[in-house]
Design a protein around this motif. Structure first.
Motif: not given
Length: 221
Positions: A179, A182, A186-189, A192
């Protein structure tokens, strides 16, 4: 003051680098296997990334200076090389063996404007980015050492549970670290995160071991 002026010397210019040597050095800095061969698969040049792949001999190998597939499928490779050299056709080969897989593009290649019937074989990358590229990515986003290890595992397709077991921590700890990674990237999952890694330029790892000496030149047929 006059002595200081007289003592000044213009810096000597750096020695000129031959274009061929410069080109080969540049190829070795790319974390993508590049092989130049003729219609019969006789290898003219292979950069360091390709040399590592050939030396491992898992899917492709160099046998008597020729590019060969390990196991079945040699006829498919030979046909792709012939069609690329003689008819200018492009192919994407899917090589699978024992759970290992590699995508290989076979394309016509002209060397030095000679119109030689050469072929450029480009090997797909086994991971989204090299170890050095991954380290550079982690550093630019300020990841901690633990987060870097987790990101390295994810890029190598290691499941979070296995990452936790490998590092001797709880699965919840790894999930918290994911988390945090991420958020920083700046990745949602997780997908990403892998896309971020794939965006890193294909820089070759600084450590170069187990590679044969580079071929001296790129020869025209």
């Amino acid at each position: 003051m006059m002595n200081a002026v007289l003592a000044y010397r213009e810096p000597r210019p750096a020695p000129a680098v031959a274009p061929a040597a410069l080109a080969l050095a540049l190829l070795d800095e790319i974390d993508c296997g590049l092989i130049v061969c003729d219609a019969l698969g006789r290898i003219t040049h292979a950069n360091r990334a390709a040399q590592r792949e050939l030396a491992a001999a898992q899917l492709l190998a160099e046998v008597d200076d020729r590019l060969c597939r390990v196991g079945a499928g040699q006829a498919e490779l030979e046909e792709a090389l012939r069609l690329a050299a003689q008819r200018g056709r492009r192919h994407l080969l899917r090589i699978d063996r024992g759970g290992d897989r590699l995508l290989v593009s076979v394309m016509p290649f002209e060397v030095g404007g000679h119109g030689a019937a050469q072929v450029l074989v480009m090997l797909g990358r086994r991971h989204p980015c090299s170890d050095l590229g991954l380290e550079m990515l982690a550093s630019s986003y300020g990841l901690t050492l633990s987060e870097r290890r987790v990101l390295a595992g994810l890029v190598r397709a290691v499941a979070p549970r296995q990452i936790a077991a490998d590092h001797g921590v709880a699965l919840s700890t790894v999930r918290t670290q994911i988390s945090s990674i991420r958020a920083k990237l700046g990745a949602g999952n997780i997908e990403g995160l892998l896309l971020r890694a794939a965006e890193v330029p294909p820089v070759a790892s600084a450590l170069r071991m187990g590679c044969s000496a580079p071929r001296p030149e790129l020869r025209a047929a």
